[in-house]
Design a protein around this motif. Structure first.
Motif, PDB file in Angstrom:
ATOM      1  N   LEU A  89       2.023  -8.852  -0.685  1.00 44.97           N
ATOM      2  CA  LEU A  89       3.098  -9.012  -1.657  1.00 44.97           C
ATOM      3  C   LEU A  89       4.378  -8.317  -1.191  1.00 44.97           C
ATOM      4  CD1 LEU A  89       4.220  -9.922  -4.337  1.00 44.97           C
ATOM      5  CD2 LEU A  89       3.059  -7.993  -5.445  1.00 44.97           C
ATOM      6  N   LEU A  90       4.230  -7.098  -0.678  1.00 47.07           N
ATOM      7  CA  LEU A  90       5.409  -6.391  -0.172  1.00 47.07           C
ATOM      8  C   LEU A  90       6.012  -7.118   1.024  1.00 47.07           C
ATOM      9  CD1 LEU A  90       4.210  -2.675  -0.443  1.00 47.07           C
ATOM     10  CD2 LEU A  90       5.887  -3.826  -1.899  1.00 47.07           C
ATOM     11  N   LYS A  91       5.151  -7.628   1.905  1.00 45.37           N
ATOM     12  CA  LYS A  91       5.626  -8.371   3.065  1.00 45.37           C
ATOM     13  C   LYS A  91       6.387  -9.626   2.633  1.00 45.37           C
ATOM     14  CE  LYS A  91       5.827  -9.126   7.544  1.00 45.37           C
ATOM     15  NZ  LYS A  91       6.400  -8.182   8.518  1.00 45.37           N
ATOM     16  N   TYR A  92       5.880 -10.281   1.635  1.00 41.88           N
ATOM     17  CA  TYR A  92       6.539 -11.478   1.083  1.00 41.88           C
ATOM     18  C   TYR A  92       7.947 -11.139   0.608  1.00 41.88           C
ATOM     19  CZ  TYR A  92       7.600 -14.887  -2.637  1.00 41.88           C
ATOM     20  OH  TYR A  92       8.211 -15.791  -3.470  1.00 41.88           O
ATOM     21  N   GLN A  93       8.080 -10.032  -0.097  1.00 41.78           N
ATOM     22  CA  GLN A  93       9.390  -9.658  -0.627  1.00 41.78           C
ATOM     23  C   GLN A  93      10.371  -9.306   0.494  1.00 41.78           C
ATOM     24  OE1 GLN A  93      10.047 -10.418  -3.507  1.00 41.78           O
ATOM     25  NE2 GLN A  93       8.558  -9.767  -5.038  1.00 41.78           N
ATOM     26  N   ILE A  94       9.944  -8.464   1.436  1.00 42.75           N
ATOM     27  CA  ILE A  94      10.883  -8.065   2.482  1.00 42.75           C
ATOM     28  C   ILE A  94      11.196  -9.235   3.412  1.00 42.75           C
ATOM     29  CG2 ILE A  94      10.135  -5.661   2.361  1.00 42.75           C
ATOM     30  CD1 ILE A  94       8.690  -5.985   4.986  1.00 42.75           C
ATOM     31  N   GLY A  95      10.268 -10.189   3.493  1.00 41.36           N
ATOM     32  CA  GLY A  95      10.502 -11.357   4.328  1.00 41.36           C
ATOM     33  C   GLY A  95      11.627 -12.232   3.822  1.00 41.36           C
ATOM     34  N   ARG A  96      11.954 -12.094   2.540  1.00 41.11           N
ATOM     35  CA  ARG A  96      13.072 -12.874   2.006  1.00 41.11           C
ATOM     36  C   ARG A  96      14.280 -12.004   1.679  1.00 41.11           C
ATOM     37  NH1 ARG A  96      11.763 -14.686  -3.962  1.00 41.11           N
ATOM     38  NH2 ARG A  96      10.904 -12.774  -4.835  1.00 41.11           N
ATOM     39  N   GLY A  97      14.332 -10.844   2.353  1.00 38.47           N
ATOM     40  CA  GLY A  97      15.519 -10.016   2.258  1.00 38.47           C
ATOM     41  C   GLY A  97      15.613  -9.131   1.041  1.00 38.47           C
ATOM     42  N   VAL A  98      14.472  -8.878   0.398  1.00 39.67           N
ATOM     43  CA  VAL A  98      14.444  -7.998  -0.765  1.00 39.67           C
ATOM     44  C   VAL A  98      13.984  -6.611  -0.325  1.00 39.67           C
ATOM     45  CG1 VAL A  98      13.391  -7.564  -3.026  1.00 39.67           C
ATOM     46  CG2 VAL A  98      13.968  -9.909  -2.352  1.00 39.67           C
ATOM     47  N   VAL A  99      14.789  -5.594  -0.604  1.00 43.82           N
ATOM     48  CA  VAL A  99      14.380  -4.212  -0.350  1.00 43.82           C
ATOM     49  C   VAL A  99      13.365  -3.815  -1.414  1.00 43.82           C
ATOM     50  CG1 VAL A  99      15.153  -1.806  -0.292  1.00 43.82           C
ATOM     51  CG2 VAL A  99      16.594  -3.610   0.686  1.00 43.82           C
ATOM     52  N   VAL A 100      12.289  -3.158  -1.004  1.00 43.39           N
ATOM     53  CA  VAL A 100      11.247  -2.763  -1.966  1.00 43.39           C
ATOM     54  C   VAL A 100      11.133  -1.241  -2.026  1.00 43.39           C
ATOM     55  CG1 VAL A 100       9.899  -4.890  -1.814  1.00 43.39           C
ATOM     56  CG2 VAL A 100       9.453  -3.038  -0.188  1.00 43.39           C
ATOM     57  N   ILE A 101      10.904  -0.737  -3.222  1.00 46.23           N
ATOM     58  CA  ILE A 101      10.720   0.706  -3.403  1.00 46.23           C
ATOM     59  C   ILE A 101       9.434   0.966  -4.195  1.00 46.23           C
ATOM     60  CG2 ILE A 101      13.062   1.568  -3.073  1.00 46.23           C
ATOM     61  CD1 ILE A 101      13.512   1.253  -6.077  1.00 46.23           C
ATOM     62  N   PRO A 102       8.288   0.657  -3.575  1.00 43.56           N
ATOM     63  CA  PRO A 102       7.023   0.975  -4.225  1.00 43.56           C
ATOM     64  C   PRO A 102       6.869   2.482  -4.365  1.00 43.56           C
ATOM     65  CG  PRO A 102       6.639   0.476  -1.929  1.00 43.56           C
ATOM     66  CD  PRO A 102       8.089   0.174  -2.196  1.00 43.56           C
ATOM     67  N   LYS A 103       6.053   2.888  -5.310  1.00 46.99           N
ATOM     68  CA  LYS A 103       5.830   4.323  -5.513  1.00 46.99           C
ATOM     69  C   LYS A 103       4.352   4.574  -5.670  1.00 46.99           C
ATOM     70  CE  LYS A 103       5.517   5.809  -9.407  1.00 46.99           C
ATOM     71  NZ  LYS A 103       5.745   5.901 -10.844  1.00 46.99           N
ATOM     72  N   SER A 104       3.867   5.599  -4.993  1.00 44.80           N
ATOM     73  CA  SER A 104       2.467   5.991  -5.151  1.00 44.80           C
ATOM     74  C   SER A 104       2.360   7.507  -5.012  1.00 44.80           C
ATOM     75  CB  SER A 104       1.589   5.315  -4.093  1.00 44.80           C
ATOM     76  OG  SER A 104       0.247   5.772  -4.197  1.00 44.80           O
ATOM     77  N   HIS A 105       1.406   8.071  -5.737  1.00 41.28           N
ATOM     78  CA  HIS A 105       1.093   9.496  -5.601  1.00 41.28           C
ATOM     79  C   HIS A 105      -0.056   9.702  -4.609  1.00 41.28           C
ATOM     80  CE1 HIS A 105       3.436  11.045  -9.163  1.00 41.28           C
ATOM     81  NE2 HIS A 105       3.403   9.755  -9.440  1.00 41.28           N
ATOM     82  N   ASN A 106      -0.599   8.591  -4.121  1.00 41.41           N
ATOM     83  CA  ASN A 106      -1.768   8.623  -3.249  1.00 41.41           C
ATOM     84  C   ASN A 106      -1.346   8.421  -1.795  1.00 41.41           C
ATOM     85  OD1 ASN A 106      -3.933   6.894  -1.731  1.00 41.41           O
ATOM     86  ND2 ASN A 106      -5.076   7.973  -3.319  1.00 41.41           N
ATOM     87  N   ARG A 107      -1.702   9.362  -0.930  1.00 39.13           N
ATOM     88  CA  ARG A 107      -1.259   9.308   0.468  1.00 39.13           C
ATOM     89  C   ARG A 107      -1.729   8.028   1.170  1.00 39.13           C
ATOM     90  NH1 ARG A 107       0.376  13.321   4.272  1.00 39.13           N
ATOM     91  NH2 ARG A 107       0.083  12.607   6.418  1.00 39.13           N
ATOM     92  N   GLU A 108      -2.967   7.637   0.904  1.00 41.47           N
ATOM     93  CA  GLU A 108      -3.506   6.425   1.550  1.00 41.47           C
ATOM     94  C   GLU A 108      -2.703   5.193   1.144  1.00 41.47           C
ATOM     95  OE1 GLU A 108      -7.656   3.889   1.394  1.00 41.47           O
ATOM     96  OE2 GLU A 108      -7.778   6.089   1.351  1.00 41.47           O
ATOM     97  N   ASN A 109      -2.375   5.095  -0.135  1.00 46.36           N
ATOM     98  CA  ASN A 109      -1.584   3.954  -0.599  1.00 46.36           C
ATOM     99  C   ASN A 109      -0.155   4.017  -0.077  1.00 46.36           C
ATOM    100  OD1 ASN A 109      -3.766   2.927  -1.991  1.00 46.36           O
ATOM    101  ND2 ASN A 109      -3.173   3.824  -3.951  1.00 46.36           N
ATOM    102  N   GLN A 110       0.387   5.222   0.004  1.00 38.23           N
ATOM    103  CA  GLN A 110       1.723   5.374   0.583  1.00 38.23           C
ATOM    104  C   GLN A 110       1.744   4.849   2.015  1.00 38.23           C
ATOM    105  OE1 GLN A 110       2.489   9.591   0.193  1.00 38.23           O
ATOM    106  NE2 GLN A 110       3.632   9.341  -1.709  1.00 38.23           N
ATOM    107  N   ALA A 111       0.725   5.209   2.779  1.00 36.31           N
ATOM    108  CA  ALA A 111       0.650   4.753   4.164  1.00 36.31           C
ATOM    109  C   ALA A 111       0.532   3.234   4.233  1.00 36.31           C
ATOM    110  CB  ALA A 111      -0.528   5.412   4.867  1.00 36.31           C
ATOM    111  N   ALA A 112      -0.298   2.669   3.359  1.00 39.23           N
ATOM    112  CA  ALA A 112      -0.482   1.220   3.352  1.00 39.23           C
ATOM    113  C   ALA A 112       0.812   0.483   3.013  1.00 39.23           C
ATOM    114  CB  ALA A 112      -1.578   0.850   2.348  1.00 39.23           C
ATOM    115  N   ASN A 113       1.601   1.067   2.114  1.00 38.55           N
ATOM    116  CA  ASN A 113       2.847   0.414   1.700  1.00 38.55           C
ATOM    117  C   ASN A 113       3.907   0.409   2.800  1.00 38.55           C
ATOM    118  OD1 ASN A 113       1.747  -0.073  -0.819  1.00 38.55           O
ATOM    119  ND2 ASN A 113       2.723   1.690  -1.790  1.00 38.55           N
ATOM    120  N   LEU A 114       3.696   1.236   3.819  1.00 36.36           N
ATOM    121  CA  LEU A 114       4.590   1.229   4.983  1.00 36.36           C
ATOM    122  C   LEU A 114       4.061   0.369   6.121  1.00 36.36           C
ATOM    123  CD1 LEU A 114       5.945   4.840   5.727  1.00 36.36           C
ATOM    124  CD2 LEU A 114       7.218   2.874   4.857  1.00 36.36           C
ATOM    125  N   ASP A 115       2.787   0.043   6.063  1.00 36.55           N
ATOM    126  CA  ASP A 115       2.118  -0.647   7.168  1.00 36.55           C
ATOM    127  C   ASP A 115       2.297  -2.161   7.031  1.00 36.55           C
ATOM    128  OD1 ASP A 115       0.560  -1.127   9.382  1.00 36.55           O
ATOM    129  OD2 ASP A 115      -1.350  -0.877   8.321  1.00 36.55           O
TER     130      ASP A 115
END
Length: 268
Positions: free
Chosen positions: A225-251
């Motif tokens: 879903l995040l890849k879909y958004q950035i692929g069409r030029g949308v900046v995304v600012i997901p938020k997580s308190h979980n380190r594993e999820n934070q890492a995934a949201n950058l990957d």
């Protein structure tokens, strides 16, 4: 990290982290502030450089302290904050200047990368005065870019009547339950970068499709879903308190969705 170039040639990371519940008891938006933000510290360690804050979040000074004490050089950070559309901040030019000056103090910096009006200001004179102060600080180099948040087309049209500097971004809700397609089309036409808050919001039937697409790439539905958004030029600012999820949201930068994948998501 990939970057998007705003309409004033400033480069903004295409993925950032929200901070609206960071450093708060029980991770509650309205919770009391603590004296630490381990979730922000882990985000910085993982490589997040775009930090999305706001005066209304009440934790600017806490966030700013962590950023100032981190080993990340200031020039590598992209700090966004927002001025509330409330009387105490927009009733006069002096009150808006005081708000910006206080944010600069909270972040221990002499410039902010992006400053937004957090919500539409219904009083046209107050909107004009507020934007003129934004332009004043922008021209002085204390703001690298200025923009708006939660503005609809009519609000943008009103701003365009007097703005000398076009807003660089409009931060709005963009997700699969609130697609905002018509407004996205307007922003594209105007050359204003869309920034998505709440980008992860989905419904159960949508999750199944996203998960299925992700299997081909060894990715989660959330990453798709995040890849879909950035692929069409949308900046995304997901938020997580979980380190594993934070890492995934950058990957997100080692795979590409196919045209068929994108069409499936478009149709959700």
């Amino acid at each position: 990290m990939e970057y998007i170039t705003l309409n004033n040639e400033v480069k903004m990371p295409i993925v950032g982290t929200g901070t609206n519940t960071y450093g708060k008891v029980n991770k509650d938006y309205n919770g009391e502030l603590k004296n630490e933000i381990p979730e922000l510290e882990s985000a910085l360690e993982l490589g997040y450089r775009s930090i999305d804050a706001a005066i209304s979040y009440r934790n600017e000074a806490l966030v700013g302290g962590i950023l100032a004490e981190s080993s990340v050089p200031r020039e590598e950070l992209f700090i966004t904050t927002k001025v509330p559309a409330r009387e105490e901040y927009v009733s006069s030019k002096e009150s808006t200047r005081a708000a910006i000056d206080n944010s600069l103090k909270n972040f221990k910096t002499d410039y902010l990368d992006l400053l937004l009006i957090h919500a539409p200001i219904e009083d046209k004179e107050q909107l004009k005065n507020t934007w003129e102060v934004f332009e004043e600080y922008y021209e002085a180099g204390k703001l690298k870019a200025i923009g708006v948040s939660n503005f609809k087309k009519n609000h943008l049209d009103e701003l365009n009547e007097f703005a000398k500097v076009k807003p660089a971004v409009n931060q709005i809700q963009i997700n699969l339950t609130e697609k905002n397609k018509e407004l996205l089309d307007v922003l594209k036409e105007e050359g204003i970068t869309p920034v998505a808050w709440g980008p992860m919001k989905t419904e159960e039937h949508q999750d199944k499709v996203l998960d299925e697409i992700g299997k081909a790439y060894g990715k989660s539905g959330a990453q798709v879903l995040l890849k879909y958004q950035i692929g069409r030029g949308v900046v995304v600012i997901p938020k997580s308190h979980n380190r594993e999820n934070q890492a995934a949201n950058l990957d997100l930068f080692d795979f590409e969705l196919t045209a068929a994948d994108v069409e499936k998501i478009d149709n959700l």
